[in-house]
Scaffold this motif. Sequence first.
Motif, PDB file in Angstrom:
ATOM      1  N   PRO A 114       0.837  -1.200   0.000  1.00 38.38           N
ATOM      2  CA  PRO A 114       0.000   0.000   0.000  1.00 38.38           C
ATOM      3  C   PRO A 114       0.871   1.248   0.000  1.00 38.38           C
ATOM      4  O   PRO A 114       2.050   1.188   0.342  1.00 38.38           O
ATOM      5  CB  PRO A 114      -0.790  -0.125   1.302  1.00 38.38           C
ATOM      6  N   GLY A 115       0.295   2.364  -0.359  1.00 34.76           N
ATOM      7  CA  GLY A 115       1.037   3.622  -0.336  1.00 34.76           C
ATOM      8  C   GLY A 115       1.519   3.954   1.069  1.00 34.76           C
ATOM      9  O   GLY A 115       1.075   3.367   2.051  1.00 34.76           O
ATOM     10  N   THR A 116       2.427   4.889   1.165  1.00 33.85           N
ATOM     11  CA  THR A 116       3.041   5.239   2.445  1.00 33.85           C
ATOM     12  C   THR A 116       2.005   5.659   3.487  1.00 33.85           C
ATOM     13  O   THR A 116       2.042   5.189   4.630  1.00 33.85           O
ATOM     14  CB  THR A 116       4.069   6.371   2.247  1.00 33.85           C
ATOM     15  N   ALA A 117       1.078   6.516   3.116  1.00 31.35           N
ATOM     16  CA  ALA A 117       0.068   6.985   4.072  1.00 31.35           C
ATOM     17  C   ALA A 117      -0.835   5.838   4.518  1.00 31.35           C
ATOM     18  O   ALA A 117      -1.160   5.711   5.705  1.00 31.35           O
ATOM     19  CB  ALA A 117      -0.761   8.106   3.460  1.00 31.35           C
TER      20      ALA A 117
ATOM     21  N   LYS B  33      -0.549   0.471  10.276  1.00 37.73           N
ATOM     22  CA  LYS B  33       0.308   0.212  11.429  1.00 37.73           C
ATOM     23  C   LYS B  33      -0.228   0.844  12.711  1.00 37.73           C
ATOM     24  O   LYS B  33      -0.004   0.322  13.793  1.00 37.73           O
ATOM     25  CB  LYS B  33       1.722   0.729  11.160  1.00 37.73           C
ATOM     26  N   THR B  34      -0.910   1.960  12.601  1.00 38.58           N
ATOM     27  CA  THR B  34      -1.374   2.654  13.800  1.00 38.58           C
ATOM     28  C   THR B  34      -2.752   2.200  14.272  1.00 38.58           C
ATOM     29  O   THR B  34      -3.101   2.425  15.425  1.00 38.58           O
ATOM     30  CB  THR B  34      -1.406   4.179  13.584  1.00 38.58           C
TER      31      THR B  34
ATOM     32  N   ALA C  24      -3.904  -6.219   7.793  1.00 42.80           N
ATOM     33  CA  ALA C  24      -3.914  -5.899   6.365  1.00 42.80           C
ATOM     34  C   ALA C  24      -2.513  -5.854   5.766  1.00 42.80           C
ATOM     35  O   ALA C  24      -2.363  -5.924   4.550  1.00 42.80           O
ATOM     36  CB  ALA C  24      -4.625  -4.568   6.126  1.00 42.80           C
ATOM     37  N   ILE C  25      -1.483  -5.753   6.599  1.00 49.39           N
ATOM     38  CA  ILE C  25      -0.110  -5.756   6.095  1.00 49.39           C
ATOM     39  C   ILE C  25       0.294  -7.210   5.877  1.00 49.39           C
ATOM     40  O   ILE C  25       0.308  -8.011   6.804  1.00 49.39           O
ATOM     41  CB  ILE C  25       0.844  -5.050   7.072  1.00 49.39           C
ATOM     42  N   VAL C  26       0.581  -7.548   4.645  1.00 51.89           N
ATOM     43  CA  VAL C  26       0.811  -8.940   4.244  1.00 51.89           C
ATOM     44  C   VAL C  26       2.252  -9.122   3.789  1.00 51.89           C
ATOM     45  O   VAL C  26       2.780  -8.302   3.046  1.00 51.89           O
ATOM     46  CB  VAL C  26      -0.141  -9.313   3.078  1.00 51.89           C
ATOM     47  N   ASP C  27       2.874 -10.216   4.239  1.00 52.61           N
ATOM     48  CA  ASP C  27       4.194 -10.587   3.731  1.00 52.61           C
ATOM     49  C   ASP C  27       3.960 -11.499   2.527  1.00 52.61           C
ATOM     50  O   ASP C  27       3.513 -12.637   2.676  1.00 52.61           O
ATOM     51  CB  ASP C  27       4.996 -11.299   4.811  1.00 52.61           C
TER      52      ASP C  27
END
Length: 51
Positions: free
Chosen positions: A11-14, A20-21, A28-31
């Motif tokens: 995903p984009g940086t924002a 993360k927050t 949702a952050i997938v390896d």
Amino acid sequence: MAGALWQTAAPGTALRQFYKTDPELAHAIVDVGPRLANILCGLIRGYAAGA
């Protein structure tokens, strides 16, 4: 498969910072590496079994 997983893995940086927050969205952050390897191994096993 890599293209489909890439959309959620990069995903984009924002958006990544938001993931993360917010504890409810942390999943949702997938390896991509292990998931893609698992999918490809299953595909290869399936092809080998059918041959």
